[in-house]
Design a protein around this motif. Sequence first.
Motif, PDB file in Angstrom:
ATOM      1  N   ASP A  62      40.865  75.613   2.637  1.00 17.96           N
ATOM      2  CA  ASP A  62      40.254  75.773   3.962  1.00 17.96           C
ATOM      3  C   ASP A  62      39.288  74.639   4.330  1.00 17.96           C
ATOM      4  OD1 ASP A  62      38.473  76.409   1.976  1.00 17.96           O
ATOM      5  OD2 ASP A  62      37.497  78.025   3.100  1.00 17.96           O
ATOM      6  N   VAL A  63      39.251  73.570   3.543  1.00 18.68           N
ATOM      7  CA  VAL A  63      38.290  72.500   3.861  1.00 18.68           C
ATOM      8  C   VAL A  63      38.974  71.331   4.557  1.00 18.68           C
ATOM      9  CG1 VAL A  63      36.743  73.088   1.947  1.00 18.68           C
ATOM     10  CG2 VAL A  63      38.455  71.308   1.618  1.00 18.68           C
ATOM     11  N   GLU A  64      38.221  70.702   5.458  1.00 16.39           N
ATOM     12  CA  GLU A  64      38.676  69.456   6.062  1.00 16.39           C
ATOM     13  C   GLU A  64      38.070  68.321   5.241  1.00 16.39           C
ATOM     14  OE1 GLU A  64      38.663  67.178  10.381  1.00 16.39           O
ATOM     15  OE2 GLU A  64      38.644  69.375  10.316  1.00 16.39           O
ATOM     16  N   VAL A  65      38.920  67.428   4.764  1.00 18.11           N
ATOM     17  CA  VAL A  65      38.477  66.424   3.797  1.00 18.11           C
ATOM     18  C   VAL A  65      38.241  65.077   4.497  1.00 18.11           C
ATOM     19  CG1 VAL A  65      39.037  65.215   1.637  1.00 18.11           C
ATOM     20  CG2 VAL A  65      39.771  67.604   1.977  1.00 18.11           C
ATOM     21  N   ILE A  66      37.053  64.488   4.216  1.00 21.07           N
ATOM     22  CA  ILE A  66      36.715  63.145   4.689  1.00 21.07           C
ATOM     23  C   ILE A  66      36.492  62.291   3.449  1.00 21.07           C
ATOM     24  CG2 ILE A  66      35.101  61.751   6.045  1.00 21.07           C
ATOM     25  CD1 ILE A  66      34.465  64.371   7.626  1.00 21.07           C
ATOM     26  N   ALA A  67      37.197  61.180   3.352  1.00 18.17           N
ATOM     27  CA  ALA A  67      37.176  60.369   2.134  1.00 18.17           C
ATOM     28  C   ALA A  67      36.468  59.043   2.350  1.00 18.17           C
ATOM     29  CB  ALA A  67      38.601  60.123   1.645  1.00 18.17           C
ATOM     30  N   GLY A  68      35.593  58.692   1.433  1.00 14.44           N
ATOM     31  CA  GLY A  68      34.900  57.399   1.485  1.00 14.44           C
ATOM     32  C   GLY A  68      35.864  56.255   1.229  1.00 14.44           C
ATOM     33  N   ASN A  69      35.607  55.122   1.860  1.00 13.81           N
ATOM     34  CA  ASN A  69      36.540  53.997   1.776  1.00 13.81           C
ATOM     35  C   ASN A  69      36.602  53.349   0.396  1.00 13.81           C
ATOM     36  OD1 ASN A  69      37.552  53.960   4.504  1.00 13.81           O
ATOM     37  ND2 ASN A  69      35.504  53.342   5.124  1.00 13.81           N
ATOM     38  N   ALA A  70      35.603  53.599  -0.439  1.00 14.09           N
ATOM     39  CA  ALA A  70      35.595  52.971  -1.772  1.00 14.09           C
ATOM     40  C   ALA A  70      36.568  53.656  -2.719  1.00 14.09           C
ATOM     41  CB  ALA A  70      34.182  53.015  -2.359  1.00 14.09           C
ATOM     42  N   PHE A  71      37.048  54.849  -2.337  1.00 13.13           N
ATOM     43  CA  PHE A  71      37.842  55.647  -3.277  1.00 13.13           C
ATOM     44  C   PHE A  71      39.330  55.627  -2.941  1.00 13.13           C
ATOM     45  CE2 PHE A  71      33.521  57.329  -3.301  1.00 13.13           C
ATOM     46  CZ  PHE A  71      33.218  57.106  -4.638  1.00 13.13           C
ATOM     47  N   ARG A  72      40.113  55.441  -4.009  1.00 13.89           N
ATOM     48  CA  ARG A  72      41.569  55.330  -3.908  1.00 13.89           C
ATOM     49  C   ARG A  72      42.193  56.215  -4.982  1.00 13.89           C
ATOM     50  NH1 ARG A  72      40.322  53.255   0.220  1.00 13.89           N
ATOM     51  NH2 ARG A  72      40.583  51.133   0.964  1.00 13.89           N
ATOM     52  N   PRO A  73      43.510  56.444  -4.910  1.00 13.94           N
ATOM     53  CA  PRO A  73      44.149  57.280  -5.942  1.00 13.94           C
ATOM     54  C   PRO A  73      43.947  56.737  -7.358  1.00 13.94           C
ATOM     55  CG  PRO A  73      45.662  56.878  -4.119  1.00 13.94           C
ATOM     56  CD  PRO A  73      44.455  56.037  -3.866  1.00 13.94           C
ATOM     57  N   ASN A  74      43.834  55.421  -7.493  1.00 15.98           N
ATOM     58  CA  ASN A  74      43.717  54.854  -8.849  1.00 15.98           C
ATOM     59  C   ASN A  74      42.306  54.930  -9.422  1.00 15.98           C
ATOM     60  OD1 ASN A  74      42.533  52.969  -7.188  1.00 15.98           O
ATOM     61  ND2 ASN A  74      43.452  51.184  -8.150  1.00 15.98           N
ATOM     62  N   ASN A  75      41.313  55.304  -8.597  1.00 19.96           N
ATOM     63  CA  ASN A  75      39.958  55.379  -9.155  1.00 19.96           C
ATOM     64  C   ASN A  75      39.256  56.699  -8.843  1.00 19.96           C
ATOM     65  OD1 ASN A  75      39.062  55.229  -6.479  1.00 19.96           O
ATOM     66  ND2 ASN A  75      38.137  53.206  -6.658  1.00 19.96           N
ATOM     67  N   ASN A  76      39.988  57.677  -8.310  1.00 21.87           N
ATOM     68  CA  ASN A  76      39.350  58.940  -7.965  1.00 21.87           C
ATOM     69  C   ASN A  76      40.329  60.105  -8.103  1.00 21.87           C
ATOM     70  OD1 ASN A  76      38.625  61.088  -5.663  1.00 21.87           O
ATOM     71  ND2 ASN A  76      36.754  60.130  -6.424  1.00 21.87           N
ATOM     72  N   ILE A  77      39.933  61.102  -8.899  1.00 17.36           N
ATOM     73  CA  ILE A  77      40.863  62.207  -9.183  1.00 17.36           C
ATOM     74  C   ILE A  77      41.116  63.078  -7.951  1.00 17.36           C
ATOM     75  CG2 ILE A  77      40.461  62.345 -11.673  1.00 17.36           C
ATOM     76  CD1 ILE A  77      38.530  64.690 -11.124  1.00 17.36           C
ATOM     77  N   GLU A  78      40.132  63.185  -7.064  1.00 16.23           N
ATOM     78  CA  GLU A  78      40.323  64.026  -5.880  1.00 16.23           C
ATOM     79  C   GLU A  78      41.322  63.394  -4.909  1.00 16.23           C
ATOM     80  OE1 GLU A  78      36.743  65.498  -4.007  1.00 16.23           O
ATOM     81  OE2 GLU A  78      35.781  65.833  -5.940  1.00 16.23           O
ATOM     82  N   ILE A  79      41.212  62.075  -4.710  1.00 21.23           N
ATOM     83  CA  ILE A  79      42.171  61.380  -3.831  1.00 21.23           C
ATOM     84  C   ILE A  79      43.574  61.448  -4.444  1.00 21.23           C
ATOM     85  CG2 ILE A  79      42.807  59.150  -2.811  1.00 21.23           C
ATOM     86  CD1 ILE A  79      40.329  59.835  -1.477  1.00 21.23           C
ATOM     87  N   ALA A  80      43.648  61.222  -5.745  1.00 21.32           N
ATOM     88  CA  ALA A  80      44.946  61.276  -6.434  1.00 21.32           C
ATOM     89  C   ALA A  80      45.575  62.668  -6.291  1.00 21.32           C
ATOM     90  CB  ALA A  80      44.778  60.914  -7.908  1.00 21.32           C
ATOM     91  N   TYR A  81      44.760  63.709  -6.452  1.00 19.01           N
ATOM     92  CA  TYR A  81      45.230  65.098  -6.340  1.00 19.01           C
ATOM     93  C   TYR A  81      45.686  65.387  -4.902  1.00 19.01           C
ATOM     94  CZ  TYR A  81      45.172  70.219  -6.595  1.00 19.01           C
ATOM     95  OH  TYR A  81      45.524  71.543  -6.541  1.00 19.01           O
ATOM     96  N   ALA A  82      44.892  64.925  -3.932  1.00 14.10           N
ATOM     97  CA  ALA A  82      45.243  65.151  -2.520  1.00 14.10           C
ATOM     98  C   ALA A  82      46.582  64.486  -2.195  1.00 14.10           C
ATOM     99  CB  ALA A  82      44.143  64.603  -1.616  1.00 14.10           C
ATOM    100  N   ASP A  83      46.757  63.251  -2.641  1.00 10.20           N
ATOM    101  CA  ASP A  83      48.009  62.536  -2.373  1.00 10.20           C
ATOM    102  C   ASP A  83      49.203  63.232  -3.029  1.00 10.20           C
ATOM    103  OD1 ASP A  83      46.653  60.701  -0.883  1.00 10.20           O
ATOM    104  OD2 ASP A  83      46.816  59.039  -2.310  1.00 10.20           O
ATOM    105  N   ALA A  84      48.997  63.682  -4.266  1.00 12.24           N
ATOM    106  CA  ALA A  84      50.092  64.301  -5.019  1.00 12.24           C
ATOM    107  C   ALA A  84      50.488  65.658  -4.448  1.00 12.24           C
ATOM    108  CB  ALA A  84      49.689  64.446  -6.491  1.00 12.24           C
ATOM    109  N   ASN A  85      49.529  66.339  -3.798  1.00  8.37           N
ATOM    110  CA  ASN A  85      49.785  67.698  -3.320  1.00  8.37           C
ATOM    111  C   ASN A  85      49.871  67.808  -1.797  1.00  8.37           C
ATOM    112  OD1 ASN A  85      49.594  69.648  -5.836  1.00  8.37           O
ATOM    113  ND2 ASN A  85      48.037  68.059  -6.114  1.00  8.37           N
ATOM    114  N   GLY A  86      49.971  66.670  -1.142  1.00  2.99           N
ATOM    115  CA  GLY A  86      50.139  66.685   0.319  1.00  2.99           C
ATOM    116  C   GLY A  86      48.942  67.219   1.076  1.00  2.99           C
TER     117      GLY A  86
END
Length: 443
Positions: A62-86
Amino acid sequence: MTKTYHFIGIKGSGMSALALMLHQMGHHVQGSDVEKYYFTQRGLEQAGIKILPFDEKNLQADVEVIAGNAFRPNNNIEIAYADANGISYKRYHEFLGTFMRDFVSMGVAGAHGKTSTTGMLAHVLSNITDTSYLIGDGTGRGSANAKYFAFEADEYERHFMPYHPEYSIITNIDFDHPDYFTSLEDVFNAFNDYAKQVSKGLFVYGEDKELRRVTANAPIYYYGFKEGNDFIAHDLLRSTTGSSFKVSFRGEELGEFKIPSFGRHNIMNATAVIGLLYTAGFDLNLVREHLVTFGGVKRRFTEKVVNGTTIIDDFAHHPTEIIATLDAARQKYPSKEIVAIFQPHTFTRTIALLDEFAEALNQADAVYLAQIYGSAREVDHGDVKVEDLAEKIIKKAEIITVDNVSPLLEHPNAVYVFMGAGDIQTYEYSFERLLSNLTSNVQ
């Protein structure tokens, strides 16, 4: 309707400001980040905003996610998880581009001075009328009923391209961020593209030859000190308590204005704010009244006195900014020795601007250098060392470590100016501890 926002990298200066703003507008806000202390987190903690460690579990449905520009799938588990799970998310600047459509928005762009100018605009505007704002020093204010929105527009990686403000200031165009921009022309093209998105009025510093080349769809107003500008600051009086000046618009006198800050650059920042608010129809007597009470923004000529010694903390990390900061220090403390303590920020910038850094630091009476602070986006290939900068400085330049700042004590009648965008504050804190341990009769 209230929403829950989750910020990946909430301690970033823009991110924390946006988080505070949405929180004040009545939304539920939380965020995640590294454990290391960052100066923005105090405001978040005071607002009761939860700062969590990075964890996949933070991304609830139920959350709307806003991601900082410094973080990418290769350096952040939350971005990687978001990308992998749509799980969809917006970058800070993408979110902001949509958000600002609900307001009369006023942007501040430029290679230097945008945080101070945004802070000044936000301070004056919010004292006149209900205003939401985002400042690059991590400060944000949100109001559900605000008509106006003042914000800082960052050129790095062309992040300002989703923005379509009614009004905007551009303070200057200069070559910076050499890890992204290839040349001054590349920087110019980015600002020129942004300028075309402004719909009602563009306010640019008329003594910047790059800005004179900018074309826009909205009317362009030039501000400066010299004839040939629309808004001209004249009859300057610079003292140890601040600056006063008069402003005219195309031959019409708009009166005298005072600011409690120092340096010619701050007079220009104020002239830009006066020009914008005058054009947008605000009462100049109210603008005049609230300019006087603007106390500055975080990490921009921030002063403190420790055991009788004045310390100035400033974000200056480009030669143009160093010159402006040292000019302001000289205005306020004309009889003191100006001691600069500078930490170069990023290897790419240090290589690209080595001669310019040396020239700028020569404006100080004494120079001390900290080791180069590398960015997470780059690798140190050993192409530049802080010793290379020290060699180019005409004044004696000494390299100090965070564990031993005692060489700074060699200046009995000095003001100390700590400058940089990395962890220069750790050097400053070391010096403060050293001063605190001295008995007052040693001073």
